[in-house]
Scaffold this motif. Structure first.
Motif, PDB file in Angstrom:
ATOM      1  N   VAL A  40       0.842  -1.196   0.000  1.00  0.00           N
ATOM      2  CA  VAL A  40       0.000   0.000   0.000  1.00  0.00           C
ATOM      3  C   VAL A  40       0.881   1.250   0.000  1.00  0.00           C
ATOM      4  O   VAL A  40       0.593   2.232  -0.684  1.00  0.00           O
ATOM      5  CB  VAL A  40      -0.939   0.005   1.216  1.00  0.00           C
ATOM      6  N   LYS A  41       1.964   1.210   0.774  1.00  0.00           N
ATOM      7  CA  LYS A  41       2.888   2.343   0.881  1.00  0.00           C
ATOM      8  C   LYS A  41       4.057   2.163  -0.092  1.00  0.00           C
ATOM      9  O   LYS A  41       5.226   2.142   0.290  1.00  0.00           O
ATOM     10  CB  LYS A  41       3.393   2.467   2.323  1.00  0.00           C
ATOM     11  N   ALA A  42       3.731   2.075  -1.365  1.00  0.00           N
ATOM     12  CA  ALA A  42       4.731   1.758  -2.382  1.00  0.00           C
ATOM     13  C   ALA A  42       5.769   2.866  -2.549  1.00  0.00           C
ATOM     14  O   ALA A  42       6.854   2.617  -3.098  1.00  0.00           O
ATOM     15  CB  ALA A  42       4.038   1.494  -3.722  1.00  0.00           C
ATOM     16  N   GLU A  43       5.467   4.089  -2.086  1.00  0.00           N
ATOM     17  CA  GLU A  43       6.433   5.180  -2.209  1.00  0.00           C
ATOM     18  C   GLU A  43       7.558   5.063  -1.180  1.00  0.00           C
ATOM     19  O   GLU A  43       8.550   5.786  -1.239  1.00  0.00           O
ATOM     20  CB  GLU A  43       5.739   6.540  -2.069  1.00  0.00           C
ATOM     21  N   TRP A  44       7.394   4.172  -0.217  1.00  0.00           N
ATOM     22  CA  TRP A  44       8.434   3.879   0.772  1.00  0.00           C
ATOM     23  C   TRP A  44       9.106   2.552   0.404  1.00  0.00           C
ATOM     24  O   TRP A  44       8.467   1.654  -0.138  1.00  0.00           O
ATOM     25  CB  TRP A  44       7.839   3.712   2.163  1.00  0.00           C
ATOM     26  N   GLN A  45      10.388   2.408   0.702  1.00  0.00           N
ATOM     27  CA  GLN A  45      11.005   1.090   0.678  1.00  0.00           C
ATOM     28  C   GLN A  45      10.564   0.355   1.941  1.00  0.00           C
ATOM     29  O   GLN A  45      10.222   0.988   2.941  1.00  0.00           O
ATOM     30  CB  GLN A  45      12.525   1.219   0.633  1.00  0.00           C
ATOM     31  N   ALA A  46      10.582  -0.963   1.911  1.00  0.00           N
ATOM     32  CA  ALA A  46      10.058  -1.707   3.061  1.00  0.00           C
ATOM     33  C   ALA A  46      10.886  -2.959   3.314  1.00  0.00           C
ATOM     34  O   ALA A  46      11.524  -3.509   2.409  1.00  0.00           O
ATOM     35  CB  ALA A  46       8.598  -2.092   2.812  1.00  0.00           C
ATOM     36  N   GLU A  47      10.853  -3.406   4.574  1.00  0.00           N
ATOM     37  CA  GLU A  47      11.538  -4.632   4.962  1.00  0.00           C
ATOM     38  C   GLU A  47      10.780  -5.260   6.127  1.00  0.00           C
ATOM     39  O   GLU A  47      10.348  -4.567   7.047  1.00  0.00           O
ATOM     40  CB  GLU A  47      12.982  -4.332   5.383  1.00  0.00           C
ATOM     41  N   SER A  48      10.620  -6.577   6.057  1.00  0.00           N
ATOM     42  CA  SER A  48      10.063  -7.324   7.189  1.00  0.00           C
ATOM     43  C   SER A  48      11.215  -7.794   8.063  1.00  0.00           C
ATOM     44  O   SER A  48      12.190  -8.367   7.568  1.00  0.00           O
ATOM     45  CB  SER A  48       9.270  -8.534   6.691  1.00  0.00           C
ATOM     46  N   LEU A  49      11.107  -7.532   9.359  1.00  0.00           N
ATOM     47  CA  LEU A  49      12.157  -7.919  10.310  1.00  0.00           C
ATOM     48  C   LEU A  49      11.622  -8.934  11.302  1.00  0.00           C
ATOM     49  O   LEU A  49      10.440  -8.914  11.656  1.00  0.00           O
ATOM     50  CB  LEU A  49      12.671  -6.703  11.076  1.00  0.00           C
ATOM     51  N   GLY A  50      12.534  -9.790  11.763  1.00  0.00           N
ATOM     52  CA  GLY A  50      12.182 -10.761  12.792  1.00  0.00           C
ATOM     53  C   GLY A  50      13.161 -10.699  13.946  1.00  0.00           C
ATOM     54  O   GLY A  50      14.344 -10.428  13.754  1.00  0.00           O
ATOM     55  N   TRP A  51      12.638 -10.924  15.174  1.00  0.00           N
ATOM     56  CA  TRP A  51      13.460 -11.030  16.382  1.00  0.00           C
ATOM     57  C   TRP A  51      13.592 -12.521  16.699  1.00  0.00           C
ATOM     58  O   TRP A  51      12.578 -13.204  16.900  1.00  0.00           O
ATOM     59  CB  TRP A  51      12.800 -10.315  17.550  1.00  0.00           C
ATOM     60  N   GLY A  97     -13.490  19.471   4.973  1.00  0.00           N
ATOM     61  CA  GLY A  97     -12.228  20.193   4.953  1.00  0.00           C
ATOM     62  C   GLY A  97     -10.972  19.373   5.142  1.00  0.00           C
ATOM     63  O   GLY A  97     -10.035  19.801   5.810  1.00  0.00           O
ATOM     64  N   PHE A  98     -10.904  18.163   4.550  1.00  0.00           N
ATOM     65  CA  PHE A  98      -9.653  17.414   4.568  1.00  0.00           C
ATOM     66  C   PHE A  98      -9.253  17.059   3.140  1.00  0.00           C
ATOM     67  O   PHE A  98     -10.070  17.120   2.216  1.00  0.00           O
ATOM     68  CB  PHE A  98      -9.757  16.160   5.450  1.00  0.00           C
ATOM     69  N   THR A  99      -7.996  16.710   2.947  1.00  0.00           N
ATOM     70  CA  THR A  99      -7.473  16.390   1.621  1.00  0.00           C
ATOM     71  C   THR A  99      -7.733  14.919   1.308  1.00  0.00           C
ATOM     72  O   THR A  99      -7.258  14.037   2.036  1.00  0.00           O
ATOM     73  CB  THR A  99      -5.964  16.672   1.541  1.00  0.00           C
ATOM     74  N   PRO A 100      -8.468  14.614   0.247  1.00  0.00           N
ATOM     75  CA  PRO A 100      -8.789  13.216  -0.054  1.00  0.00           C
ATOM     76  C   PRO A 100      -7.624  12.473  -0.705  1.00  0.00           C
ATOM     77  O   PRO A 100      -6.791  13.072  -1.385  1.00  0.00           O
ATOM     78  CB  PRO A 100      -9.960  13.336  -1.034  1.00  0.00           C
ATOM     79  N   ARG A 101      -7.566  11.180  -0.474  1.00  0.00           N
ATOM     80  CA  ARG A 101      -6.592  10.334  -1.161  1.00  0.00           C
ATOM     81  C   ARG A 101      -7.115   9.989  -2.549  1.00  0.00           C
ATOM     82  O   ARG A 101      -8.332   9.948  -2.771  1.00  0.00           O
ATOM     83  CB  ARG A 101      -6.349   9.045  -0.371  1.00  0.00           C
ATOM     84  N   PRO A 102      -6.208   9.698  -3.500  1.00  0.00           N
ATOM     85  CA  PRO A 102      -6.656   9.381  -4.854  1.00  0.00           C
ATOM     86  C   PRO A 102      -7.330   8.013  -4.944  1.00  0.00           C
ATOM     87  O   PRO A 102      -7.142   7.144  -4.079  1.00  0.00           O
ATOM     88  CB  PRO A 102      -5.351   9.403  -5.663  1.00  0.00           C
ATOM     89  N   LEU A 103      -8.085   7.822  -5.989  1.00  0.00           N
ATOM     90  CA  LEU A 103      -8.777   6.551  -6.210  1.00  0.00           C
ATOM     91  C   LEU A 103      -7.793   5.388  -6.251  1.00  0.00           C
ATOM     92  O   LEU A 103      -8.081   4.298  -5.721  1.00  0.00           O
ATOM     93  CB  LEU A 103      -9.556   6.631  -7.531  1.00  0.00           C
ATOM     94  N   SER A 104      -6.626   5.602  -6.861  1.00  0.00           N
ATOM     95  CA  SER A 104      -5.632   4.527  -6.998  1.00  0.00           C
ATOM     96  C   SER A 104      -5.174   4.000  -5.637  1.00  0.00           C
ATOM     97  O   SER A 104      -4.848   2.808  -5.497  1.00  0.00           O
ATOM     98  CB  SER A 104      -4.427   5.021  -7.801  1.00  0.00           C
ATOM     99  N   TYR A 105      -5.120   4.865  -4.626  1.00  0.00           N
ATOM    100  CA  TYR A 105      -4.695   4.448  -3.289  1.00  0.00           C
ATOM    101  C   TYR A 105      -5.650   3.382  -2.737  1.00  0.00           C
ATOM    102  O   TYR A 105      -5.218   2.367  -2.193  1.00  0.00           O
ATOM    103  CB  TYR A 105      -4.648   5.651  -2.360  1.00  0.00           C
ATOM    104  N   PHE A 106      -6.932   3.614  -2.908  1.00  0.00           N
ATOM    105  CA  PHE A 106      -7.917   2.668  -2.369  1.00  0.00           C
ATOM    106  C   PHE A 106      -7.937   1.366  -3.162  1.00  0.00           C
ATOM    107  O   PHE A 106      -8.146   0.299  -2.590  1.00  0.00           O
ATOM    108  CB  PHE A 106      -9.298   3.323  -2.334  1.00  0.00           C
ATOM    109  N   ARG A 107      -7.709   1.455  -4.467  1.00  0.00           N
ATOM    110  CA  ARG A 107      -7.619   0.229  -5.256  1.00  0.00           C
ATOM    111  C   ARG A 107      -6.452  -0.624  -4.769  1.00  0.00           C
ATOM    112  O   ARG A 107      -6.589  -1.839  -4.558  1.00  0.00           O
ATOM    113  CB  ARG A 107      -7.466   0.566  -6.744  1.00  0.00           C
ATOM    114  N   THR A 108      -5.300   0.004  -4.548  1.00  0.00           N
ATOM    115  CA  THR A 108      -4.131  -0.730  -4.051  1.00  0.00           C
ATOM    116  C   THR A 108      -4.394  -1.296  -2.666  1.00  0.00           C
ATOM    117  O   THR A 108      -4.045  -2.442  -2.360  1.00  0.00           O
ATOM    118  CB  THR A 108      -2.900   0.198  -4.009  1.00  0.00           C
ATOM    119  N   MET A 109      -5.034  -0.518  -1.828  1.00  0.00           N
ATOM    120  CA  MET A 109      -5.328  -0.951  -0.461  1.00  0.00           C
ATOM    121  C   MET A 109      -6.251  -2.164  -0.448  1.00  0.00           C
ATOM    122  O   MET A 109      -6.003  -3.161   0.256  1.00  0.00           O
ATOM    123  CB  MET A 109      -5.966   0.222   0.290  1.00  0.00           C
ATOM    124  N   LEU A 110      -7.308  -2.115  -1.240  1.00  0.00           N
ATOM    125  CA  LEU A 110      -8.261  -3.217  -1.279  1.00  0.00           C
ATOM    126  C   LEU A 110      -7.650  -4.486  -1.850  1.00  0.00           C
ATOM    127  O   LEU A 110      -7.844  -5.582  -1.304  1.00  0.00           O
ATOM    128  CB  LEU A 110      -9.487  -2.805  -2.098  1.00  0.00           C
TER     129      LEU A 110
END
Length: 385
Positions: free
Chosen positions: A36-47, A245-258
């Motif tokens: 969903v947060k494709a604009e960030w790099q990501a990593e799964s970590l384990g302890w 009075g808030f800034t809406p997220r784009p349609l593409s964000y919700f498609r990716t989320m779903l």
């Protein structure tokens, strides 16, 4: 001396498998959230416990790069998923910091999923009626969590820095949320009738009125949402954003989320559409991980408010959470205002009608790993506004 815990990267399957073995965790710590947060790099970590090889905790880390520099803020929203009740947090957090510094992080930000205080509905209502009280934190809590207070003290001792809070919201995720507990004091599941009795008279009346008016609520699993239904939700959501009075997220964000969360688990995310005589009057998105269910996004029409579509869709989501065995229905963020004249007060007034409680988390905390870069980052954030 052999360390008590070792942190290393894990696969998405290992990450998800650990979460599945637990009662619940924030959806912001699921592997799917990285997509969903494709604009960030990501990593799964384990302890891992080196003596047994046991996987004892996991975390989703999102990396945001500094402008023009290959250094990153490492962010664990509402995480990591570790044993926060351990008397010693250093064995958990020190190897995390060392690993992330090795990955180029100049600082770490996390939001421990630890509750510090709660305020029940009666206390909040009294605060809203008292003109001398302006903030939730001015009211005596219904409950204080000693474990939460210990975590806060331990983080300070280890050099972590609490992030500023503006009107009850932390730097990233809200510090104050609103919960409706779906179990009694002994942990037994409540019935739908018992949950309705927790609600105030106005909520119960509105739910009945929506039924009488013929409001129909459709439940659509995330992977089954078609373009027309998603577009209808988004159009109403944009309308709501303009009104409130808030800034809406784009349609593409919700498609990716779903699609992303739905692919991880068929019951993870759901779109809800409430219609009256063919008109869309309310629409929401709910998420569930284990026994915790969230009301994530909502929209409502300015027209036909008298048919109470928002109450109808909320009751549908609460009923679904009950049927799925959820213990908490989470209405997400609130500000900490109880000043009836504050425009934010309407949010807590709506949610308190469910008979639930306001919940305060430990908040978000930063650990600078490279102090000069961390200071530059703070300066950049202040300039950006």
């Amino acid at each position: 001396m052999t360390p008590r815990l070792v942190v290393r990267a894990i696969t998405k399957d290992e990450h998800l498998g650990f979460l599945t073995s637990r009662d619940s965790a924030s959806f912001l710590q699921t592997p799917a959230w990285a997509r969903v947060k494709a604009e960030w790099q990501a990593e799964s970590l384990g302890w891992f416990r080196p003596d047994t090889g046991e996987l004892a905790g996991v975390g989703l880390v999102l990396f945001r790069q500094l402008p023009k520099v290959k250094r990153y803020l490492a962010y664990l929203p509402e995480g990591p998923v570790i044993d926060w009740e351990d008397d010693e947090l250093a064995p958990w957090l020190d190897p995390l910091a060392a690993h992330l510094k090795g990955k180029g992080a100049f600082g770490v930000r996390m939001g421990p999923p630890v509750v510090t205080r709660t305020w029940d509905a009666a206390t909040i209502k009294a605060g809203l009626a008292d003109e001398s009280v302006r903030r939730l934190t001015e009211l005596t809590p219904s409950h204080r969590n000693p474990a939460g207070a210990r975590v806060v003290a331990e983080l300070r001792r280890l050099g972590w820095l609490p992030q500023s809070v503006d009107d009850g919201f932390a730097a990233g995720q809200p510090q104050h949320n609103f919960w409706l507990r779906l179990t009694d004091a002994e942990g037994a599941a409540l019935s739908g009738e018992q949950v309705l009795k927790l609600m105030n008279q106005q909520w119960r009346r509105n739910i009945k009125k929506a039924t009488k008016e013929g409001v129909e609520v459709a439940r659509i699993a995330g992977t089954e949402v078609d373009d027309a239904d998603l577009a209808a939700f988004h159009e109403l959501y944009v309308h709501t954003a303009g009104r409130d009075g808030f800034t809406p997220r784009p349609l593409s964000y919700f498609r990716t989320m779903l699609t992303s969360l739905g692919a991880e688990d068929p019951g993870r995310i759901t779109l809800w559409l409430a219609r009256h005589e063919g008109d869309l009057v309310a629409a929401t998105i709910s998420i569930r991980v284990g026994t915790h269910a969230w009301y994530s996004y909502g929209a409502s029409s300015t027209e036909k408010r008298e048919v109470r579509g928002s109450n109808a869709v909320q009751w549908a989501m609460i009923s679904d959470a009950l049927a799925a065995g959820a213990r908490i229905y989470d209405l997400r963020g609130i500000t900490d205002t109880v000043n009836a004249e504050d425009p934010h007060a309407g949010l807590i007034q709506f949610k308190v009608g469910t008979g639930g409680e306001a919940v305060e988390y430990a908040g978000e905390w930063d650990l600078p790993l490279r102090k000069s870069l961390y200071r530059a980052f703070q300066w950049y954030l202040r300039r950006r506004g």
